[in-house]
Design an enzyme around this catalytic site. Structure first.
Site, short mmCIF file in Angstrom:
data_model
loop_
_atom_site.label_atom_id
_atom_site.label_comp_id
_atom_site.label_asym_id
_atom_site.label_seq_id
_atom_site.Cartn_x
_atom_site.Cartn_y
_atom_site.Cartn_z
N ARG A 1 -0.32 -8.69 13.79
CA ARG A 1 -0.85 -7.50 12.77
C ARG A 1 -1.68 -8.24 11.83
O ARG A 1 -2.73 -7.60 11.44
CB ARG A 1 0.23 -6.93 12.19
CG ARG A 1 0.83 -5.79 13.12
CD ARG A 1 2.40 -5.19 12.66
NE ARG A 1 2.07 -4.49 11.35
CZ ARG A 1 3.25 -4.11 10.69
NH1 ARG A 1 4.04 -4.81 10.57
NH2 ARG A 1 3.00 -3.43 9.40
N LYS B 1 0.82 -1.18 0.02
CA LYS B 1 -0.01 0.02 0.00
C LYS B 1 0.90 1.27 0.10
O LYS B 1 0.53 2.42 -0.59
CB LYS B 1 -0.91 -0.03 1.08
CG LYS B 1 -1.95 -1.18 1.27
CD LYS B 1 -2.76 -0.76 2.24
CE LYS B 1 -2.39 -0.70 3.78
NZ LYS B 1 -1.69 -2.10 4.36
P1 AMP Z 1 1.03 0.67 9.04
O1 AMP Z 1 2.17 1.42 8.75
O2 AMP Z 1 -0.23 1.31 8.14
O3 AMP Z 1 1.18 -0.60 8.98
O4 AMP Z 1 0.68 1.05 10.40
C1 AMP Z 1 1.36 0.89 11.63
C2 AMP Z 1 0.57 0.86 12.81
O5 AMP Z 1 0.10 2.15 12.94
C3 AMP Z 1 -0.53 -0.11 12.95
O6 AMP Z 1 -0.23 -1.29 13.40
C4 AMP Z 1 -1.44 0.61 13.95
O7 AMP Z 1 -0.92 0.48 15.20
C5 AMP Z 1 -1.30 2.05 13.45
N1 AMP Z 1 -2.43 2.51 12.35
C6 AMP Z 1 -2.10 3.06 11.39
N2 AMP Z 1 -3.31 3.21 10.57
C7 AMP Z 1 -4.23 2.97 11.50
C8 AMP Z 1 -5.66 3.10 11.39
N3 AMP Z 1 -6.35 3.43 10.42
N4 AMP Z 1 -6.27 2.73 12.43
C9 AMP Z 1 -5.79 2.30 13.76
N5 AMP Z 1 -4.40 2.25 13.78
C10 AMP Z 1 -3.70 2.56 12.73
#
Ligand code: AMP
Length: 217
Positions: free
Chosen positions: A171, A13
């Site tokens: 995750r 993404k």
């Molecule tokens: P990512 O970089 O998108 O994998 O996000 C890393 C972490 O940020 C996730 O594991 C969540 O802890 C937090 N996070 C990111 N986006 C969201 C969201 N839309 N809702 C809740 N937690 C989020």
């Protein structure tokens, strides 16, 4: 164009979202990046989000929604946006829908990147990120020219705390239970386009651009 990038952690993404944002000249809004930056700067938001990020849990909707809706009101979002990592729950999707409705705007589409879970574990545990500019690499699939150093800015590459195998598996489970329902949510609204994303980056990107009517003529 107002687009959402949907898909499990490690599906690409961030990579595809960044490429699309450059091609379409709209901001790339990645909630994970916003939270990591806040943690790094030890802001109030960072303090509240830190433990969730470390455990691979979702930050509560009440915190996330406010941050994103505020960001979407900035003037650079007038011509569109690419949302990456948001929404992640049905409540977040409903909040976004309500906000856009109020603004008299609609989503253009939702891009779902589909990848087998075992490929994701391999991708995420091998991922390395530049501490300085945030560029991402993979120790096997996309290694930097000089080990441990960013090709773009020379910054130090590190492994995200939540890219360790145990947290990665957690995750992926969180994604299955909380985020997967969004496929149905957007499918019912006729917005979902699914892309097989275990293919080379450029191939996935070309397929998305084609679908958006922006493919090579
Ligand atoms: P990512 O970089 O998108 O994998 O996000 C890393 C972490 O940020 C996730 O594991 C969540 O802890 C937090 N996070 C990111 N986006 C969201 C969201 N839309 N809702 C809740 N937690 C989020």
């Amino acid at each position: 164009m107002r687009l959402i990038m949907l898909g499990p952690p490690g599906a690409g993404k961030g990579t595809q979202g960044g490429m699309l944002a450059r091609a379409l000249q709209v901001p790339h809004i990645a909630t994970g990046d916003i939270f990591r930056q806040a943690v790094k700067e030890a802001t109030e938001l960072g303090r509240r989000a830190k433990s969730y990020l470390e455990k691979g849990e979702l930050v509560p909707d009440g915190i996330v929604v406010g941050i994103v809706l505020e960001r979407l009101q900035k003037s650079d979002c007038e011509k569109g946006f690419i949302l990456d990592g948001f929404p992640r729950t049905v409540q977040q999707a409903e909040a976004l829908e309500g906000f856009l409705h109020q603004e008299g705007k609609e989503l253009t589409g939702v891009i779902l990147l589909d990848v087998d879970p075992e490929v994701l574990v391999e991708r995420l545990t091998g991922r390395r990120v530049c501490r300085q500019c945030g560029a991402t690499y993979h120790i096997r699939n996309m290694p930097p020219q000089r080990e441990g150093r960013c090709d773009k800015c020379g910054g130090e590459l590190y492994q995200r705390e939540d890219d360790r195998e145990e947290t990665v598996r957690h995750r992926l489970q969180v994604h299955e239970s909380q985020t997967r329902p969004l496929r149905d949510y957007y499918e019912k609204r006729g917005l979902l386009s699914v892309f097989a994303a275990a293919r080379p980056i450029e191939e996935v990107f070309a397929a998305i651009m084609e679908q958006l009517g922006r493919g090579r003529q």
